[in-house]
Enzyme design. Structure first.
Site, short mmCIF file in Angstrom:
data_model
loop_
_atom_site.label_atom_id
_atom_site.label_comp_id
_atom_site.label_asym_id
_atom_site.label_seq_id
_atom_site.Cartn_x
_atom_site.Cartn_y
_atom_site.Cartn_z
N ASP A 67 0.85 -1.19 0.00
CA ASP A 67 0.00 0.00 0.00
C ASP A 67 0.88 1.24 0.00
O ASP A 67 1.97 1.24 0.58
CB ASP A 67 -0.91 0.00 1.24
N ILE A 99 -3.49 1.56 12.83
CA ILE A 99 -2.84 0.50 13.61
C ILE A 99 -1.98 1.12 14.73
O ILE A 99 -1.47 2.23 14.59
CB ILE A 99 -1.98 -0.42 12.71
#
Length: 162
Positions: A67, A99
């Site tokens: 990504d 995250i």
């Protein structure tokens, strides 16, 4: 022993190999996050609740990029998606929108910094991975990030009264 258990056992070795192979000397926090300041920014550090703007590229320790917010990087790594706008990610920091490795890592960086975050799976996608098959269970992640901007809560939203 099961496949998952094998991946769990292999994780520390993957991180070690990555650090050695790339001649990195990361700093390590109590949580297990490791990071390298590539370029020290001169701005203020964000605090929880601030909104940050971040350019990033995420890869597995194998080097496989999964990504990125940067169009050229997506094209180079054959993950370009024409339906997607490539622009810095914008999110509130320190409030679990991302995250844990990002929440912790970005709070360490002054605005303008570029850094490499080496994130153990327990601060990433953990024992389940990302469920899309991109990030396997117990996968440590490497993010190259640039903290472009820090917006205070009162400026992050448009506060003009109608």
């Amino acid at each position: 022993e099961g496949e998952i258990e094998k991946l769990k056992q292999a994780e520390a070795g993957k991180i070690e190999n990555y650090i050695q192979k790339n001649n990195l000397e990361p700093l390590k926090t109590a949580s297990g996050l490791q990071y390298v300041i590539v370029e020290q920014g001169t701005g203020e550090k964000p605090v929880p609740g601030d909104t940050v703007q971040v350019n990033y590229t995420g890869a597995l320790t194998s080097g496989d990029v999964f990504d990125t917010s940067i169009k050229e990087v997506a094209e180079q790594n054959n993950i370009f998606n024409p339906m997607r706008p490539y622009e810095p990610a914008k999110f509130a920091i320190g409030v679990r929108q991302v995250i844990p490795g990002w929440d912790e890592g970005l709070l360490l960086l002054p605005k303008g910094s570029k850094a490499k975050l080496i994130i153990p799976s327990e601060l990433g996608y953990g024992e389940r991975g990302d469920m899309r098959g991109t990030i396997p269970p117990f996968a440590p992640l490497v993010f190259d990030i640039e903290l472009i901007d820090v917006l205070k809560p009162d400026t992050a939203q448009d506060t003009t009264a109608n």
